[in-house]
Design a protein around this motif. Structure first.
Motif, PDB file in Angstrom:
ATOM      1  N   VAL A  90       0.839  -1.201   0.000  1.00 22.14           N
ATOM      2  CA  VAL A  90       0.000   0.000   0.000  1.00 22.14           C
ATOM      3  C   VAL A  90       0.874   1.250   0.000  1.00 22.14           C
ATOM      4  N   VAL A  91       1.886   1.281   0.859  1.00 24.54           N
ATOM      5  CA  VAL A  91       2.776   2.443   0.951  1.00 24.54           C
ATOM      6  C   VAL A  91       3.463   2.683  -0.395  1.00 24.54           C
ATOM      7  N   ALA A  92       3.976   1.631  -0.995  1.00 30.42           N
ATOM      8  CA  ALA A  92       4.706   1.765  -2.259  1.00 30.42           C
ATOM      9  C   ALA A  92       3.789   2.206  -3.403  1.00 30.42           C
ATOM     10  N   ARG A  93       2.535   1.836  -3.333  1.00 31.42           N
ATOM     11  CA  ARG A  93       1.594   2.152  -4.410  1.00 31.42           C
ATOM     12  C   ARG A  93       0.876   3.482  -4.205  1.00 31.42           C
ATOM     13  N   ASP A  94       0.578   3.848  -2.952  1.00 34.66           N
ATOM     14  CA  ASP A  94      -0.333   4.963  -2.703  1.00 34.66           C
ATOM     15  C   ASP A  94       0.301   6.242  -2.155  1.00 34.66           C
ATOM     16  N   VAL A  95       1.474   6.157  -1.553  1.00 32.19           N
ATOM     17  CA  VAL A  95       2.093   7.360  -0.991  1.00 32.19           C
ATOM     18  C   VAL A  95       2.730   8.167  -2.120  1.00 32.19           C
ATOM     19  N   VAL A  96       2.339   9.428  -2.232  1.00 39.27           N
ATOM     20  CA  VAL A  96       2.890  10.326  -3.243  1.00 39.27           C
ATOM     21  C   VAL A  96       4.187  10.912  -2.701  1.00 39.27           C
ATOM     22  N   LEU A  97       5.246  10.763  -3.477  1.00 33.54           N
ATOM     23  CA  LEU A  97       6.576  11.200  -3.051  1.00 33.54           C
ATOM     24  C   LEU A  97       6.982  12.432  -3.855  1.00 33.54           C
ATOM     25  N   GLU A  98       6.969  13.576  -3.208  1.00 36.36           N
ATOM     26  CA  GLU A  98       7.332  14.826  -3.880  1.00 36.36           C
ATOM     27  C   GLU A  98       8.762  14.783  -4.402  1.00 36.36           C
TER      28      GLU A  98
ATOM     29  N   LEU B 207      10.143  12.538  -5.826  1.00 36.21           N
ATOM     30  CA  LEU B 207      10.153  11.784  -7.082  1.00 36.21           C
ATOM     31  C   LEU B 207       9.161  12.357  -8.083  1.00 36.21           C
ATOM     32  N   GLY B 208       8.923  13.637  -7.980  1.00 41.14           N
ATOM     33  CA  GLY B 208       8.042  14.296  -8.940  1.00 41.14           C
ATOM     34  C   GLY B 208       6.565  14.013  -8.731  1.00 41.14           C
ATOM     35  N   GLY B 209       6.169  13.743  -7.489  1.00 43.15           N
ATOM     36  CA  GLY B 209       4.758  13.496  -7.200  1.00 43.15           C
ATOM     37  C   GLY B 209       4.279  12.120  -7.614  1.00 43.15           C
ATOM     38  N   ARG B 210       5.211  11.176  -7.729  1.00 43.06           N
ATOM     39  CA  ARG B 210       4.861   9.793  -8.092  1.00 43.06           C
ATOM     40  C   ARG B 210       4.932   8.896  -6.868  1.00 43.06           C
ATOM     41  N   SER B 211       4.289   7.766  -6.975  1.00 40.16           N
ATOM     42  CA  SER B 211       4.440   6.742  -5.941  1.00 40.16           C
ATOM     43  C   SER B 211       5.765   6.019  -6.172  1.00 40.16           C
ATOM     44  N   ALA B 212       6.194   5.260  -5.184  1.00 48.20           N
ATOM     45  CA  ALA B 212       7.420   4.473  -5.333  1.00 48.20           C
ATOM     46  C   ALA B 212       7.284   3.486  -6.486  1.00 48.20           C
ATOM     47  N   ALA B 213       6.142   2.827  -6.575  1.00 48.86           N
ATOM     48  CA  ALA B 213       5.925   1.854  -7.649  1.00 48.86           C
ATOM     49  C   ALA B 213       5.973   2.522  -9.019  1.00 48.86           C
ATOM     50  N   ASP B 214       5.355   3.691  -9.133  1.00 46.93           N
ATOM     51  CA  ASP B 214       5.372   4.418 -10.408  1.00 46.93           C
ATOM     52  C   ASP B 214       6.781   4.888 -10.763  1.00 46.93           C
ATOM     53  N   ALA B 215       7.516   5.351  -9.765  1.00 45.96           N
ATOM     54  CA  ALA B 215       8.881   5.813 -10.009  1.00 45.96           C
ATOM     55  C   ALA B 215       9.766   4.662 -10.480  1.00 45.96           C
ATOM     56  N   LEU B 216       9.633   3.512  -9.859  1.00 43.75           N
ATOM     57  CA  LEU B 216      10.417   2.346 -10.297  1.00 43.75           C
ATOM     58  C   LEU B 216      10.050   1.962 -11.730  1.00 43.75           C
TER      59      LEU B 216
ATOM     60  N   ALA C  57      16.446   2.557  -7.875  1.00 42.90           N
ATOM     61  CA  ALA C  57      15.781   1.948  -6.716  1.00 42.90           C
ATOM     62  C   ALA C  57      16.274   2.541  -5.403  1.00 42.90           C
ATOM     63  N   ARG C  58      17.552   2.865  -5.292  1.00 42.30           N
ATOM     64  CA  ARG C  58      18.085   3.472  -4.056  1.00 42.30           C
ATOM     65  C   ARG C  58      17.439   4.839  -3.825  1.00 42.30           C
ATOM     66  N   ALA C  59      17.288   5.635  -4.876  1.00 41.96           N
ATOM     67  CA  ALA C  59      16.658   6.953  -4.737  1.00 41.96           C
ATOM     68  C   ALA C  59      15.202   6.811  -4.317  1.00 41.96           C
ATOM     69  N   VAL C  60      14.522   5.813  -4.867  1.00 46.50           N
ATOM     70  CA  VAL C  60      13.121   5.559  -4.504  1.00 46.50           C
ATOM     71  C   VAL C  60      13.039   5.121  -3.050  1.00 46.50           C
ATOM     72  N   TRP C  61      13.920   4.233  -2.648  1.00 51.62           N
ATOM     73  CA  TRP C  61      13.932   3.743  -1.264  1.00 51.62           C
ATOM     74  C   TRP C  61      14.187   4.895  -0.298  1.00 51.62           C
ATOM     75  N   ASP C  62      15.167   5.726  -0.598  1.00 48.23           N
ATOM     76  CA  ASP C  62      15.473   6.860   0.277  1.00 48.23           C
ATOM     77  C   ASP C  62      14.287   7.814   0.383  1.00 48.23           C
ATOM     78  N   ALA C  63      13.640   8.107  -0.738  1.00 48.42           N
ATOM     79  CA  ALA C  63      12.482   9.001  -0.724  1.00 48.42           C
ATOM     80  C   ALA C  63      11.327   8.403   0.073  1.00 48.42           C
ATOM     81  N   LEU C  64      11.091   7.113  -0.092  1.00 44.98           N
ATOM     82  CA  LEU C  64      10.020   6.442   0.647  1.00 44.98           C
ATOM     83  C   LEU C  64      10.318   6.462   2.141  1.00 44.98           C
ATOM     84  N   CYS C  65      11.544   6.154   2.506  1.00 43.24           N
ATOM     85  CA  CYS C  65      11.930   6.169   3.924  1.00 43.24           C
ATOM     86  C   CYS C  65      11.817   7.565   4.516  1.00 43.24           C
ATOM     87  N   ASP C  66      12.253   8.578   3.764  1.00 42.92           N
ATOM     88  CA  ASP C  66      12.127   9.962   4.241  1.00 42.92           C
ATOM     89  C   ASP C  66      10.671  10.314   4.495  1.00 42.92           C
ATOM     90  N   SER C  67       9.804   9.933   3.589  1.00 48.63           N
ATOM     91  CA  SER C  67       8.387  10.294   3.711  1.00 48.63           C
ATOM     92  C   SER C  67       7.705   9.602   4.884  1.00 48.63           C
TER      93      SER C  67
END
Length: 74
Positions: free
Chosen positions: A21-29, A31-40, A46-56
């Motif tokens: 749910v977190v990877a699909r639904d959390v919008v990460l600013e 990463l340009g307002g995308r979810s982790a799944a969309d960014a991947l 993947a490291r940048a996505v992981w860092d952004a998700l963890c920060d959020s």
């Protein structure tokens, strides 16, 4: 970090169900307002996505690599 390591870390840090749910639904600013799944899917590192998700989600630094994962390479 490989994409497979990203998903393993998501499962280990957030749990199987909530992690999806977190990877699909959390919008990460970061990463340009995308979810982790969309960014991947768009090819973001993947490291940048992981860092952004963890920060959020305020994941502490000591938990950001997930259990059983190697320390990140520089």
């Amino acid at each position: 970090m490989r994409v497979s390591e990203f998903w393993r870390a998501v499962d280990q840090v957030f749990g199987d169900a909530y992690g999806a749910v977190v990877a699909r639904d959390v919008v990460l600013e970061q990463l340009g307002g995308r979810s982790a799944a969309d960014a991947l899917a768009a090819g973001v590192d993947a490291r940048a996505v992981w860092d952004a998700l963890c920060d959020s989600q305020d994941v502490p630094l000591e938990r950001r690599h997930g259990k059983g994962l190697q320390e990140p390479r520089d």
